[in-house]
Each structure stands twice: as structure tokens, then as C-alpha cells.
Design an enzyme around this catalytic site. Structure first.
Site, PDB file in Angstrom:
ATOM      1  N   SER A 153     -28.416  34.773 -23.973  1.00 27.67           N
ATOM      2  CA  SER A 153     -28.975  33.101 -22.501  1.00 27.67           C
ATOM      3  C   SER A 153     -28.747  34.058 -21.543  1.00 27.67           C
ATOM      4  O   SER A 153     -29.478  33.656 -20.839  1.00 27.67           O
ATOM      5  CB  SER A 153     -27.096  32.604 -22.978  1.00 27.67           C
ATOM      6  OG  SER A 153     -26.231  33.479 -22.382  1.00 27.67           O
TER       7      SER A 153
ATOM      8  N   HIS B 146     -22.922  34.346 -16.836  1.00 31.96           N
ATOM      9  CA  HIS B 146     -24.221  33.510 -16.280  1.00 31.96           C
ATOM     10  C   HIS B 146     -24.518  33.169 -14.649  1.00 31.96           C
ATOM     11  O   HIS B 146     -23.169  32.681 -14.157  1.00 31.96           O
ATOM     12  CB  HIS B 146     -24.228  32.065 -16.854  1.00 31.96           C
ATOM     13  CG  HIS B 146     -24.137  31.987 -18.301  1.00 31.96           C
ATOM     14  ND1 HIS B 146     -23.783  32.257 -19.462  1.00 31.96           N
ATOM     15  CD2 HIS B 146     -25.387  33.060 -19.387  1.00 31.96           C
ATOM     16  CE1 HIS B 146     -23.245  32.394 -20.957  1.00 31.96           C
ATOM     17  NE2 HIS B 146     -24.794  32.469 -20.198  1.00 31.96           N
TER      18      HIS B 146
ATOM     19  N   ASP C  24     -17.214  30.066 -16.379  1.00 33.50           N
ATOM     20  CA  ASP C  24     -18.067  30.755 -16.476  1.00 33.50           C
ATOM     21  C   ASP C  24     -18.424  32.034 -15.463  1.00 33.50           C
ATOM     22  O   ASP C  24     -19.184  31.918 -14.595  1.00 33.50           O
ATOM     23  CB  ASP C  24     -19.042  30.192 -16.797  1.00 33.50           C
ATOM     24  CG  ASP C  24     -20.374  30.634 -17.564  1.00 33.50           C
ATOM     25  OD1 ASP C  24     -20.554  31.886 -17.284  1.00 33.50           O
ATOM     26  OD2 ASP C  24     -21.169  29.911 -18.052  1.00 33.50           O
TER      27      ASP C  24
END
Length: 452
Positions: free
Chosen positions: A174, A424, A421
Site C-alpha cells: 500500500s 501511510h 495510521d
């Protein structure tokens, strides 16, 4: 007596002869002085104003791409087969040595980002920090400044020009997708991308076309690069000696590949090689040897790069390969136990050291890239480089979505436990710098195009 005397003419002739002789002897008498006067002047002229060397006929030819020998005619034997004499030209100078973008510091920069959540519709909700209500926007106004060189701001038009008629692929997890979406968003400020393909859960396989430059950018989901079975949070299965054909099967149509992976290797997994189990990581209760994941990470990249080099060599195509180094996460606390990344400014130089798992992951990837370069040294059809973004990413704990993976997470008041998160990156954000470095690598390569 009335006639002219013959002696008169003789006297006149004698007078003329005498004058001539006098002039003659005077000339020779003063000649040495004349030479002594002229010689220093001549030496002065030659020393300080040398005469130009006449050019050869080939030097006077106008420069034109049409007189260059194509790579396929570079040897005398090949030129002989093609018929006629090959016209050669001295190769251009090699490209300058690469800048060390890994070493530097973040400095304040008032420049606005190239894009935002309104101008780029490709930003996923989980990375759209501004739209989700992140109140502090200072994280947008920093620029990476290498110690010994300058990193220019990303130039979308320049990137499109350099990859005209090329097929570019981002392969990995990702974070590969995160980097791809940053790139497509920046390119979309000058050219509208057209989504021409999508497939898989969460659109893990996508392709955009930029028709004005006949260029495509594709996303390939492959978190291990090698063949694997994703069973998270249970045990993943990795087959370390088999490249994932979901992306490797398309190498014949690709011109540039950016590999980015690593974070999935910390999850529990069983590893297979040569048809049998090699060992496992974090596999309590299974009858396998615990072997950790650093060596496995190396094997996965080694298998992938060997397959990439071999297939490129067999196809006769040219290939540019870049491996994005490991970007550290910034959880304060365990990621699966509501760890957070609350910082709102970059680390200062020396405040945070590259060490432990982050340093080992980066070293593992960098070593394999160098080994692959050595393997491909006799093959001019492939160019391979590491995008060393580990340290500059380590110093940006403020660049993650944190709790703003969700829209306005504190709208109903501050909560004790909110999922964060810290892996990312916000778009726009620090990850845009990765693509600025990517562009500099391409610019340097294209500068040495004829060395290929």
C-alpha cells in the site's frame, strides 16, 4: 658643341648606381635591427593570441541526431552487415554523479502544495487529511534540503516529457500505491489522467493513461513481490524462489518499474523455498523454525530482481528499475493497540537516529540492489537504482494521517482510544518528496541516454 655629351648620361647612370648601392648596403646594415624589433612583437602575438587550429572536415559537420550510429550498429561487424561505412561520433560525457538525497534536513518552505483534495480526486479518503479535518497544516510547508546539493521542486511537465511513450509501473504494497497516487496527483495538475483499467479488491490493480504524452502509470498489488498468500492476521505464506507473475508476467510491456515493499514482512508468516518449508516468523504453536524476516526480505527482493533482469535481457527491451527504500512508521505505542503519532513538526537533525529495525530493513534492501547492479553490469539494457528515502521519512513523524484516517474523529469530543495510521502518508505531504527524487533519477538517466 650643340650636341649632348655622352659622359653626361654616364655620370647620371653612375649617380643612380651609387645611390642604389648605398641603399642596398644601408638595407643590410639595418636589417638585423629590424629583425630584433619585429621578433619580440611576433613572440608576444603567438604567446598571448595563439592561432586557431584548423578543424577537420568531420568537426565542421553540423550536429544532428541523424548522423549518430544506432546502438544496434555500434560494432564494426554490425555496421558492415548493414552496408556502407558507419558514421561515428564521440559519445557524450557520462551523467554527473548522483546527489546524496539521503543526507539532509527539513527546512521551512512557504510554497503551496501542487495539489489538494479538491484538485486531485484520486486521493483515498484515508490519506485525505485536510478533507478529514486535520486542524494543523504546518506539515505541508517543509522542504527536504540535502546537505551537498539541491533538490528541485517536482516538475510535472518535465516528468511527462521524460517518460513520453513509456509504461511505468509501481509494484508492491500500500505504500507503493501511496507513492503512485502522489505522483498521479502531481501530474494531474498539468494533464488529465484517464483511468483505463481497474481490477481486484479495493482496486489494487489500476492503470492510468496520459494521452497527451502517450504514457501510462500502473499499480500492481504485490506486498511480498514474490508469490504469496495473504492470510493476515493469520499466517501469510511466502514462496521465496518464485516471483509473483501477477506483475512479472507483464514485464514485456513495461519500461520502468518502481518496487516498494517491506512492512508486510513483520507480520506472522511461513516461508517456503524449493518446495518445502524453510521456517517462519512469529509462528508460536507451529512446527517450524523461527528464522525472523530480514533474510527473507533479502531473498524476496533477490528473486524479484533476478527475474526482472533475466526477462529484460531475454526480451531485448530496455528497463529502468528503482527500489524505494524502507519508510519507517511512527507509532508511539503498539500499532495494534491504539498507538498514535501525535507530533506536528519534523524531527531536527540528530534528534531521531536511524537504528534498529528501520536501519536493518534499509540495509537489507540496499545490499540487494547493489548485488543486482553487479549481476547486471555486463548488460546495458537495464538501469537500477535505490531511492533512499528512509532517513528523510524517519524525520517526518508529522506526515501521517494519524486519527484522520476517519472524517473529523474528534467532532464529538476527544476520545481515549482512536485508531491511528502512522504508516501511510497524507496527500499532499512528505511522500511527494519521494517522487521529486524519482524525477531527479530519471533526469540524470536521460542525460546519459546515449551511454545506454
Amino acid at each position: 658643341m650643340g650636341g649632348s655629351s655622352p659622359f653626361k648620361d654616364q655620370n647620371k647612370q653612375h649617380s643612380t648606381t651609387t645611390t642604389t648601392m648605398t641603399t642596398f648596403f644601408s638595407f643590410w646594415r639595418f636589417l638585423p635591427y629590424t629583425i630584433y624589433a619585429i621578433l619580440p612583437m611576433a613572440l608576444f602575438r603567438v604567446y598571448f593570441y595563439p592561432l586557431p587550429v584548423p578543424q577537420s572536415p568531420t568537426d565542421r559537420l553540423p550536429r544532428s541526431d541523424h548522423i549518430l550510429v544506432a546502438p544496434s550498429l555500434s560494432s564494426p561487424r554490425q555496421a558492415e552487415k548493414a552496408g556502407g561505412d558507419a558514421v561515428t561520433e564521440a559519445p557524450p560525457p557520462p551523467p554527473p554523479p548522483p546527489c546524496d538525497y539521503a543526507s539532509g534536513k527539513w527546512v521551512p518552505d512557504k510554497s503551496e502544495p501542487l495539489y489538494n483534495g479538491t484538485t486531485c480526486v484520486l486521493i483515498r479518503d484515508a490519506q485525505n487529511c485536510i478533507a478529514h479535518g486535520r486542524p494543523d497544516l504546518d506539515y505541508l510547508y517543509w522542504r527536504w534540503k540535502p546537505h551537498q546539493c539541491h533538490l528541485p521542486r517536482f516538475q510535472p511537465i518535465k516528468f511527462l516529457q521524460l517518460v513520453r511513450n513509456k509504461n511505468v509501473a509501481f509494484v508492491g504494497d500500500s505504500l507503493a500505491r501511496n507513492q503512485l497516487e502522489s505522483l498521479v496527483c502531481m501530474l494531474s495538475t498539468v494533464s488529465d489522467p484517464i483511468l483505463v483499467y481497474r481490477d481486484g479488491e479495493d482496486n489494487k490493480f489500476r492503470k492510468w493513461n496520459f494521452p497527451g504524452h502517450n504514457m501510462t502509470i500502473s499499480a500492481y498489488w504485490s506486498p511480498f513481490l514474490v508469490k504469496g498468500e495473504e492470510n493476515f492476521p493469520d499466517y501469510n505464506k511466502l514462496y521465496l524462489d518464485s516471483v509473483n507473475e501477477r506483475w512479472a508476467g507483464d514485464l514485456g510491456s513495461l519500461d520502468m518499474v518502481v518496487l516498494s515493499f517491506g512492512h508486510w514482512f513483520v507480520h506472522p508468516a511461513v516461508y517456503f523455498e524449493g518446495g518445502s518449508a524453510l521456517g517462519c516468523h512469529y509462528c508460536t504453536g507451529l512446527n517450524h523454525t523461527e528464522i525472523g524476516f530480514y533474510g527473507v526480505l533479502r531473498k524476496a527482493l533477490r528473486t524479484s530482481l533476478k527475474a526482472l533482469i533475466a526477462r529484460t535481457r531475454a526480451s531485448g527491451r530496455a528497463m529502468d528499475v528503482l527500489v524505494t527504500m524502507f519508510p519507517p512508521a511512527h507509532f508511539e505505542g503498539d500499532w495494534d493497540k491504539f498507538g498514535s503519532c501525535p507530533k506536528t513538526k519534523p524531527y531536527q537533525e540528530g534528534e531521531k537516529l536511524l537504528e534498529g529495525m528501520d536501519a536493518e530493513m534499509r540495509k537489507s534492501l540496499a545490499d540487494e540492489v547493489e548485488a543486482a547492479k553487479a549481476d547486471a553490469r555486463d548488460f546495458s539494457g537495464i538501469r537500477l537504482e535505490a531511492l533512499d528515502i528512509t532517513k528523510l521519512s524517519l524525520m517526518r513523524p508529522d506526515g501521517h494521517p494519524g486519527p484522520y484516517i476517519f472524517p473529523f474523529p474528534f467532532a464529538d469530543g476527544v476520545k481515549d482510544r482512536v485508531q491511528n495510521d502512522c504508516v501511510h502518508w497524507c496527500l499532499p505531504g512528505p511522500i511527494d518528496t519521494w517522487n521529486a527524487i524519482l524525477l531527479e533519477a530519471i533526469k540524470r538517466w536521460r542525460g546519459g541516454e546515449m551511454n545506454r
